[in-house]
Design a protein around this motif. Structure first.
Motif, PDB file in Angstrom:
ATOM      1  N   GLY A 127      41.803  -0.331  25.887  1.00  0.00           N
ATOM      2  CA  GLY A 127      40.763  -1.404  25.303  1.00  0.00           C
ATOM      3  C   GLY A 127      39.370  -0.514  25.183  1.00  0.00           C
ATOM      4  O   GLY A 127      38.494  -1.280  24.851  1.00  0.00           O
ATOM      5  N   GLY A 128      39.361   0.678  25.201  1.00  0.00           N
ATOM      6  CA  GLY A 128      38.198   1.549  24.825  1.00  0.00           C
ATOM      7  C   GLY A 128      37.079   1.686  25.950  1.00  0.00           C
ATOM      8  O   GLY A 128      36.067   2.261  25.796  1.00  0.00           O
ATOM      9  N   LEU A 129      37.635   1.287  27.359  1.00  0.00           N
ATOM     10  CA  LEU A 129      36.621   1.566  28.490  1.00  0.00           C
ATOM     11  C   LEU A 129      37.608   2.284  29.585  1.00  0.00           C
ATOM     12  O   LEU A 129      38.814   2.267  29.784  1.00  0.00           O
ATOM     13  CB  LEU A 129      36.229   0.232  28.942  1.00  0.00           C
ATOM     14  CG  LEU A 129      35.390  -0.525  28.282  1.00  0.00           C
ATOM     15  CD1 LEU A 129      35.061  -1.791  28.952  1.00  0.00           C
ATOM     16  CD2 LEU A 129      33.944   0.141  28.051  1.00  0.00           C
ATOM     17  N   SER A 130      37.024   3.181  30.394  1.00  0.00           N
ATOM     18  CA  SER A 130      37.682   3.858  31.321  1.00  0.00           C
ATOM     19  C   SER A 130      36.599   4.458  32.512  1.00  0.00           C
ATOM     20  O   SER A 130      35.403   4.872  32.177  1.00  0.00           O
ATOM     21  CB  SER A 130      38.546   5.166  30.867  1.00  0.00           C
ATOM     22  OG  SER A 130      38.875   5.793  31.742  1.00  0.00           O
ATOM     23  N   ASN A 131      36.884   4.107  33.907  1.00  0.00           N
ATOM     24  CA  ASN A 131      35.982   4.319  34.963  1.00  0.00           C
ATOM     25  C   ASN A 131      34.672   3.851  34.501  1.00  0.00           C
ATOM     26  O   ASN A 131      33.549   4.485  34.557  1.00  0.00           O
ATOM     27  CB  ASN A 131      36.001   5.909  35.037  1.00  0.00           C
ATOM     28  CG  ASN A 131      35.386   6.183  36.494  1.00  0.00           C
ATOM     29  OD1 ASN A 131      34.902   5.372  37.175  1.00  0.00           O
ATOM     30  ND2 ASN A 131      35.577   7.753  36.712  1.00  0.00           N
ATOM     31  N   VAL A 132      34.327   2.389  34.379  1.00  0.00           N
ATOM     32  CA  VAL A 132      33.432   1.749  34.191  1.00  0.00           C
ATOM     33  C   VAL A 132      32.398   1.687  35.421  1.00  0.00           C
ATOM     34  O   VAL A 132      33.168   1.199  36.292  1.00  0.00           O
ATOM     35  CB  VAL A 132      33.219   0.432  33.313  1.00  0.00           C
ATOM     36  CG1 VAL A 132      33.903   0.720  31.866  1.00  0.00           C
ATOM     37  CG2 VAL A 132      34.743  -0.514  34.213  1.00  0.00           C
ATOM     38  N   ARG A 133      31.190   1.612  35.166  1.00  0.00           N
ATOM     39  CA  ARG A 133      30.251   1.588  36.275  1.00  0.00           C
ATOM     40  C   ARG A 133      29.063   0.454  36.264  1.00  0.00           C
ATOM     41  O   ARG A 133      29.405  -0.575  36.012  1.00  0.00           O
ATOM     42  CB  ARG A 133      29.841   2.867  36.989  1.00  0.00           C
ATOM     43  CG  ARG A 133      31.058   3.951  37.266  1.00  0.00           C
ATOM     44  CD  ARG A 133      30.804   5.378  37.200  1.00  0.00           C
ATOM     45  NE  ARG A 133      31.634   6.228  37.595  1.00  0.00           N
ATOM     46  CZ  ARG A 133      31.818   7.559  37.881  1.00  0.00           C
ATOM     47  NH1 ARG A 133      30.544   8.237  37.389  1.00  0.00           N
ATOM     48  NH2 ARG A 133      32.791   8.306  38.344  1.00  0.00           N
ATOM     49  N   GLY A 134      27.957   1.061  36.065  1.00  0.00           N
ATOM     50  CA  GLY A 134      26.740  -0.012  35.835  1.00  0.00           C
ATOM     51  C   GLY A 134      26.548  -0.402  34.500  1.00  0.00           C
ATOM     52  O   GLY A 134      26.934   0.305  33.656  1.00  0.00           O
ATOM     53  N   LEU A 135      26.121  -1.539  34.352  1.00  0.00           N
ATOM     54  CA  LEU A 135      25.803  -1.859  33.017  1.00  0.00           C
ATOM     55  C   LEU A 135      24.587  -2.746  33.055  1.00  0.00           C
ATOM     56  O   LEU A 135      24.270  -3.338  34.048  1.00  0.00           O
ATOM     57  CB  LEU A 135      27.044  -2.937  32.390  1.00  0.00           C
ATOM     58  CG  LEU A 135      27.634  -4.296  32.937  1.00  0.00           C
ATOM     59  CD1 LEU A 135      28.468  -4.946  32.454  1.00  0.00           C
ATOM     60  CD2 LEU A 135      28.142  -3.812  34.364  1.00  0.00           C
ATOM     61  N   ARG A 136      23.921  -2.883  31.806  1.00  0.00           N
ATOM     62  CA  ARG A 136      22.682  -3.532  31.779  1.00  0.00           C
ATOM     63  C   ARG A 136      22.665  -4.157  30.173  1.00  0.00           C
ATOM     64  O   ARG A 136      23.360  -3.614  29.301  1.00  0.00           O
ATOM     65  CB  ARG A 136      21.395  -2.707  32.005  1.00  0.00           C
ATOM     66  CG  ARG A 136      21.368  -1.922  33.171  1.00  0.00           C
ATOM     67  CD  ARG A 136      21.143  -2.735  34.450  1.00  0.00           C
ATOM     68  NE  ARG A 136      21.050  -2.195  35.482  1.00  0.00           N
ATOM     69  CZ  ARG A 136      20.210  -1.663  36.236  1.00  0.00           C
ATOM     70  NH1 ARG A 136      18.897  -1.654  35.691  1.00  0.00           N
ATOM     71  NH2 ARG A 136      20.254  -0.967  37.203  1.00  0.00           N
TER      72      ARG A 136
END
Length: 336
Positions: free
Chosen positions: A103-112
């Motif tokens: 799905g195009g994401l890997s090891n996702v962390r912070g987001l704003r």
């Protein structure tokens, strides 16, 4: 001077509304999202979003951050078996996911959520993800693209968090152990800070304009803790370090002026979610417990369905009364 300060950041102030009354806080020990009082950090709803343990909907493995995006709540899950952002309504009901297998994401962390776009710190390159980068996502969940955070051999391989900073973005980087500046299009603008011992994680803006930083890692233990950083020079103004056997992951300023921190570890009954007195000593003893047995994640503002969420910088300014001053001034101009 106050009006000049407000005028200096129109992009951050103009579109925003009232300050948050609650906070969203992630606890990875129990895989949940909790709501807290924005005034004093007290736990309001310990079961706001709990793990469904259902692979067909959501199954939290390592939830890292929860933010409000218009009328939704987005929760990033860092686990390599998940690689997704889960979406919920403002009541905590599951709506869907972004990412997942291929799905195009890997090891996702912070987001704003900044100026109509969600910026996500992505560290992995599996599942079709772009590697260490900031991924841009629309409020409807469409991945719009990304830019690499890697600069040379020593910068950007471990992006942990991203926040609005001036006209661009600030990224906390675990490789250089510094805060790095980027334009919105990904152009590298240089480091804000020098190297900070251990890994810089969540960032927030204090009411005095300084940057609050949660730092975490394994060695040296004496650098675990929370930092307050001058946003112009990048110098560490104050620090609270040496937390026994725990590191700080999440940070925010409360309405009562204290700094709320979420520590990692999860096995201590006397450390975890708590507050620091910013006027108190730069010592790990300057800590008041709110909730022990807590494995901390990010902390973010939550206004609910009837208000627009301020950006972290605006939220701090609102607490300092800058918007009120601007409104009064505008009224006076109309009267004159």
């Amino acid at each position: 001077a106050t009006l000049a300060a407000a005028a200096a950041a129109p992009a951050l102030l103009a579109p925003r509304a009232a300050a948050a009354q609650q906070l969203l806080a992630v606890d990875t020990r129990l895989n949940r999202v909790v709501t807290l009082s924005a005034t004093d950090g007290a736990v309001l709803n310990a079961s706001f979003i709990v793990d469904a343990n259902n692979p067909l909907t959501y199954d939290f493995q390592t939830p890292r951050a929860a933010i409000q995006v218009h009328d939704q709540i987005w929760v990033s899950d860092q686990s390599p078996s998940i690689n997704a952002i889960y979406r919920f309504d403002l009541g905590g009901n599951f709506l869907g996911r972004i990412g997942g297998p291929n799905g195009g994401l890997s090891n996702v962390r912070g987001l704003r959520f900044v100026n109509g776009t969600v910026y996500v710190a992505n560290a992995g390159d599996t599942q079709g993800a772009p590697g260490p980068s900031i991924v841009r996502i629309s409020p409807t969940g469409t991945i719009l693209g990304s830019f690499s955070t890697v600069v040379g051999q020593t910068i950007g391989a471990q992006p942990w968090d991203v926040m609005a900073f001036g006209d661009g973005l600030l990224v906390s980087d675990g490789q250089s152990r510094a805060l790095q500046r980027f334009a919105l299009d990904g152009t590298y603008l240089g480091a804000l800070t020098g190297e900070i011992n251990n890994i810089p994680q969540q960032m927030a803006l204090a009411a005095n304009g300084n940057i609050l930083l949660a730092a975490n890692g394994s060695q040296p233990q004496g650098s675990f803790g929370t930092y307050e950083i001058n946003p112009t020079t990048g110098a560490v103004v104050r620090q609270w370090t040496g937390t026994p056997a725990l590191g700080s992951r999440g940070v925010a300023q409360l309405g009562n002026g204290r700094y709320l921190i979420a520590e990692s570890g999860g096995a201590s009954t006397t450390r975890g979610l708590g507050t620091i007195d910013p006027n108190g000593p730069a010592s790990p003893n300057n800590f008041t417990l709110i909730q022990g047995l807590w494995n901390g994640g990010w902390i973010s503002p939550f206004t609910g369905p009837t208000q627009v969420v301020p950006e972290p910088s605006t939220w701090a300014m609102l607490g300092a009364g800058l918007l009120t001053t601007g409104v009064v001034a505008a009224r006076r101009r109309r009267i004159i």
